[in-house]
Write an enzyme that holds these catalytic residues in place. Structure first.
Site, mmCIF file in Angstrom:
data_model
loop_
_atom_site.group_PDB
_atom_site.id
_atom_site.type_symbol
_atom_site.label_atom_id
_atom_site.label_comp_id
_atom_site.label_asym_id
_atom_site.label_seq_id
_atom_site.Cartn_x
_atom_site.Cartn_y
_atom_site.Cartn_z
ATOM 1 N N LYS A 142 0.837 -1.208 0.000
ATOM 2 C CA LYS A 142 0.000 0.000 0.000
ATOM 3 C C LYS A 142 0.869 1.253 0.000
ATOM 4 O O LYS A 142 0.647 2.174 -0.787
ATOM 5 C CB LYS A 142 -0.899 0.010 1.248
ATOM 6 C CG LYS A 142 -1.554 1.355 1.513
ATOM 7 C CD LYS A 142 -2.434 1.341 2.737
ATOM 8 C CE LYS A 142 -1.737 1.629 4.048
ATOM 9 N NZ LYS A 142 -1.506 3.048 4.348
ATOM 10 N N ASN A 143 1.860 1.287 0.904
ATOM 11 C CA ASN A 143 2.616 2.525 1.085
ATOM 12 C C ASN A 143 3.634 2.784 -0.022
ATOM 13 O O ASN A 143 4.271 3.838 -0.042
ATOM 14 C CB ASN A 143 3.285 2.544 2.465
ATOM 15 C CG ASN A 143 2.252 2.731 3.560
ATOM 16 O OD1 ASN A 143 1.093 3.023 3.280
ATOM 17 N ND2 ASN A 143 2.670 2.555 4.806
ATOM 18 N N CYS A 147 -5.065 8.387 9.634
ATOM 19 C CA CYS A 147 -5.231 7.689 10.907
ATOM 20 C C CYS A 147 -4.924 8.632 12.065
ATOM 21 O O CYS A 147 -3.997 9.438 11.988
ATOM 22 C CB CYS A 147 -4.265 6.508 10.984
ATOM 23 S SG CYS A 147 -4.749 5.094 10.009
ATOM 24 N N ARG A 190 0.765 14.860 13.393
ATOM 25 C CA ARG A 190 1.164 14.729 11.993
ATOM 26 C C ARG A 190 1.156 16.069 11.245
ATOM 27 O O ARG A 190 0.335 16.300 10.354
ATOM 28 C CB ARG A 190 0.299 13.677 11.291
ATOM 29 C CG ARG A 190 0.346 12.343 12.003
ATOM 30 C CD ARG A 190 -0.423 11.254 11.311
ATOM 31 N NE ARG A 190 0.331 10.631 10.228
ATOM 32 C CZ ARG A 190 -0.154 9.676 9.457
ATOM 33 N NH1 ARG A 190 -1.375 9.242 9.639
ATOM 34 N NH2 ARG A 190 0.578 9.147 8.506
ATOM 35 N N ASP A 199 4.815 0.717 11.972
ATOM 36 C CA ASP A 199 3.610 0.072 11.439
ATOM 37 C C ASP A 199 3.477 -1.393 11.862
ATOM 38 O O ASP A 199 2.480 -2.043 11.544
ATOM 39 C CB ASP A 199 3.587 0.164 9.902
ATOM 40 C CG ASP A 199 3.330 1.588 9.426
ATOM 41 O OD1 ASP A 199 2.945 2.432 10.250
ATOM 42 O OD2 ASP A 199 3.523 1.850 8.216
ATOM 43 N N ARG A 254 -8.646 -0.467 4.510
ATOM 44 C CA ARG A 254 -7.734 0.535 3.943
ATOM 45 C C ARG A 254 -6.383 -0.093 3.592
ATOM 46 O O ARG A 254 -5.708 0.379 2.682
ATOM 47 C CB ARG A 254 -7.488 1.669 4.949
ATOM 48 C CG ARG A 254 -8.696 2.515 5.217
ATOM 49 C CD ARG A 254 -8.345 3.647 6.143
ATOM 50 N NE ARG A 254 -7.225 4.415 5.585
ATOM 51 C CZ ARG A 254 -6.597 5.386 6.220
ATOM 52 N NH1 ARG A 254 -6.959 5.723 7.423
ATOM 53 N NH2 ARG A 254 -5.604 6.032 5.646
HETATM 54 C C1 EPZ Z 1 4.316 7.005 6.315
HETATM 55 O O1 EPZ Z 1 3.547 8.052 6.861
HETATM 56 C C2 EPZ Z 1 3.393 5.818 6.227
HETATM 57 N N1 EPZ Z 1 2.257 6.131 5.367
HETATM 58 C C3 EPZ Z 1 2.909 5.435 7.627
HETATM 59 O O2 EPZ Z 1 2.119 4.274 7.521
HETATM 60 C C4 EPZ Z 1 4.119 5.134 8.493
HETATM 61 O O3 EPZ Z 1 3.685 4.871 9.808
HETATM 62 C C5 EPZ Z 1 5.079 6.317 8.501
HETATM 63 O O4 EPZ Z 1 5.430 6.684 7.134
HETATM 64 C C6 EPZ Z 1 6.364 6.059 9.254
HETATM 65 O O5 EPZ Z 1 7.026 4.961 8.714
HETATM 66 C C7 EPZ Z 1 2.360 5.986 4.037
HETATM 67 O O6 EPZ Z 1 3.402 5.657 3.505
HETATM 68 C C8 EPZ Z 1 1.143 6.234 3.242
HETATM 69 P P1 EPZ Z 1 6.326 10.393 8.331
HETATM 70 P P2 EPZ Z 1 4.069 9.544 6.845
HETATM 71 O O7 EPZ Z 1 6.195 11.698 7.632
HETATM 72 O O8 EPZ Z 1 4.897 9.757 5.637
HETATM 73 C C9 EPZ Z 1 6.558 13.780 11.686
HETATM 74 C C10 EPZ Z 1 0.171 2.968 7.824
HETATM 75 O O9 EPZ Z 1 -0.338 2.426 8.836
HETATM 76 N N2 EPZ Z 1 6.378 14.823 10.652
HETATM 77 O O10 EPZ Z 1 7.513 9.554 8.052
HETATM 78 O O11 EPZ Z 1 2.898 10.406 7.080
HETATM 79 C C11 EPZ Z 1 5.313 12.927 11.899
HETATM 80 O O12 EPZ Z 1 4.369 13.584 12.697
HETATM 81 C C12 EPZ Z 1 0.712 4.366 7.864
HETATM 82 O O13 EPZ Z 1 0.249 2.404 6.719
HETATM 83 C C13 EPZ Z 1 6.560 16.135 11.002
HETATM 84 O O14 EPZ Z 1 6.856 16.468 12.160
HETATM 85 O O15 EPZ Z 1 5.009 9.539 8.124
HETATM 86 C C14 EPZ Z 1 5.924 11.701 12.536
HETATM 87 O O16 EPZ Z 1 6.126 11.940 13.902
HETATM 88 C C15 EPZ Z 1 0.349 5.118 9.094
HETATM 89 N N3 EPZ Z 1 6.389 17.107 10.048
HETATM 90 C C16 EPZ Z 1 7.298 11.577 11.847
HETATM 91 O O17 EPZ Z 1 7.540 12.866 11.260
HETATM 92 C C17 EPZ Z 1 6.073 16.789 8.755
HETATM 93 O O18 EPZ Z 1 5.926 17.712 7.932
HETATM 94 C C18 EPZ Z 1 7.375 10.542 10.738
HETATM 95 O O19 EPZ Z 1 6.239 10.674 9.893
HETATM 96 C C19 EPZ Z 1 5.914 15.443 8.399
HETATM 97 C C20 EPZ Z 1 6.080 14.468 9.375
#
Ligand code: EPZ
Length: 429
Positions: free
Chosen positions: A22-23, A126, A131, A316, A408
């Site tokens: 998915k991701n 989610c 986020r 995840d 999802r």
């Molecule tokens: C991706 O989300 C995945 N989603 C998530 O999977 C996964 O948990 C996550 O990466 C971490 O591996 C998809 O790929 C669609 P991040 P993403 O930006 O990209 C902070 C699932 O269950 N952050 O790497 O949204 C954020 O709050 C999902 O399949 C900022 O602070 O995650 C978090 O604490 C859920 N500012 C950390 O970075 C920003 O502008 C990592 O989030 C962006 C992120």
């Protein structure tokens, strides 16, 4: 609303075919906005998030065609979908579409790169933490865009096009790396992204972009270099196997005991999680067909885990691993470092008889002899599946409500589990 009813007690034996990730599929689909030619994606999983993103892409003017399930040269099975963004007719991604899924916010990168402007609603997704989107805004600003936030929308503009730059992410973000990398493919000059995410899905996207004519190197390391090109062209790309689905079923087998081949799975995509399972006393064997998981009677040993960006233990899989540790012989500590609110499954696992206490971002899990079935629900995808896994060993029936979260991210969940002997059924109410 549908629920999943699991009757615990059966061991899992057989074969589970791992779907496309998915991701990986989501950012790959979004990459189709970068070119007027067709991007054909193979092994696309049939999931609610994929369908939601198709609706968003069609709103921008993307045509798509589903070619049905078939085997490709890697033996992968899944739908082939071609996407063609011949003309972008709308550079706005509205609230009612984007609010349902955070990844849809990522269209901001390709729209800005190709059309020099984009207006995208702040995202939903989610409920696992605040986020924010600061890393997206800062990295696109570094590439020369003017970024403003108005009435819940992020407005990005770069009238003369984006310009390559060096940007260091203050924190590792998968989504912000995807977006900055896509945006930089059409920027003038060289972009260097430092402290970039190293997740396999980022590598998959980079490989697809390269097949589309992008000039990218260093993907898979924390420094990615992109030399901008005038235009990208069409390509065909196979979505990599889902490492989170792989890890989820591996933990299910570890939980129930049994012997299951996870067909099409790739061990290097989740090496840390597999190492942790071995430490817990689970058999893990790489074969030509995938990964074989076995556990025959032996006790589960407690293992401490800290979630980290790749190649660390993935956030995840944290909920699923916690479900497993509820049955270990002893106490384990599971620390979540990526999202501040990703312990919603704790109180639901407790309803099944688990003994878990929280100390800040660490869950202390004391193994129990037996879980007992109960009605439960979860508010995110991975938490929901952790409850299904727990239900597989709980005495009696476990009813998992709010199944739309599972839809999802898990293709044919009930069929895959029941094909290996589990008693799992979907009921409509
Ligand atoms: C991706 O989300 C995945 N989603 C998530 O999977 C996964 O948990 C996550 O990466 C971490 O591996 C998809 O790929 C669609 P991040 P993403 O930006 O990209 C902070 C699932 O269950 N952050 O790497 O949204 C954020 O709050 C999902 O399949 C900022 O602070 O995650 C978090 O604490 C859920 N500012 C950390 O970075 C920003 O502008 C990592 O989030 C962006 C992120």
């Amino acid at each position: 609303m549908d629920s999943i009813v699991v009757t615990g007690g059966n061991r899992l034996n057989g074969t589970i075919r791992i779907s496309g990730a998915k991701n990986a599929a989501l950012p790959l689909m979004i990459a189709s906005l970068l070119t007027s030619e067709s991007l054909v994606l193979q092994n696309v999983p049939h999931l609610a998030d994929v369908e939601s993103l198709i609706r968003i892409l069609t709103n921008h003017g993307v045509d798509y065609r589903v070619e049905g399930k078939r085997k490709d040269h890697n033996g992968q099975m899944g739908r082939n979908i071609s996407f063609r963004a011949g003309e972008i007719v709308d550079t706005t991604a509205p609230y009612d579409l984007v609010s349902r899924m955070r990844a849809s916010f990522w269209v901001i990168g390709p729209l800005l790169a190709r059309m020099h402007k984009a207006k995208v609603s702040l995202p939903g997704g989610c409920a696992i933490g605040t986020r924010p989107v600061d890393l997206f805004i800062d990295s696109l600003q570094a590439l020369g865009a003017t970024m403003t936030i108005e009435n819940g929308y992020v407005i990005a503009e770069a009238p003369g096009g984006l310009k390559g730059a060096t940007f260091r992410f203050p924190k590792v973000s998968v989504g912000a790396t995807h977006v900055a990398m896509m945006a930089a493919t059409l920027a003038s000059g060289r972009t260097v992204l430092e402290n970039a995410a190293r997740e396999p899905e980022v590598v998959d996207l980079a490989n697809c972009l390269i097949a589309m004519g992008a000039r990218i190197s260093g993907h898979g390391t924390s420094s990615i270099t992109i030399d901008g090109v005038e235009a990208l062209h069409g390509a065909t790309h196979t979505v990599l196997p889902d490492r989170i689905e792989t890890g989820t079923y591996a933990m299910a087998v570890a939980m129930t005991g049994g012997d299951v081949l996870l067909e099409g799975a790739s061990a290097p995509l989740l090496q840390k999680a597999l190492d942790v399972l071995v430490e817990a006393g689970v058999g893990v064997e790489e074969t030509n067909e995938g990964i074989r998981i076995t556990r025959n009677g032996g006790a589960l040993k407690p293992v401490n885990v800290i979630t980290e960006p790749f190649p660390g233990f993935p956030t995840d899989l944290q909920a699923q691993f916690m479900a497993l540790m509820t049955m270990a012989e002893g106490t384990s500590r599971i620390t979540e470092t990526i999202f501040e609110n990703r312990f919603m499954h704790v109180q639901e696992l407790a309803r099944l008889g688990a003994n878990i206490s929280l100390d800040g971002q660490t869950a202390i899990v004391k193994g129990v002899r037996q879980l007992k079935g109960a009605p439960v629900m979860a508010t995110d995808l991975r938490a929901s599946v952790s409850l299904v896994i727990a239900g597989l060993v709980a005495e009696g029936q476990t009813t998992v409500n709010r199944v739309y979260h599972l839809d999802r991210g898990f293709e044919h969940l009930e069929q895959k589990l029941s094909g290996c002997g589990a008693i799992v059924e979907r009921v409509s109410s």
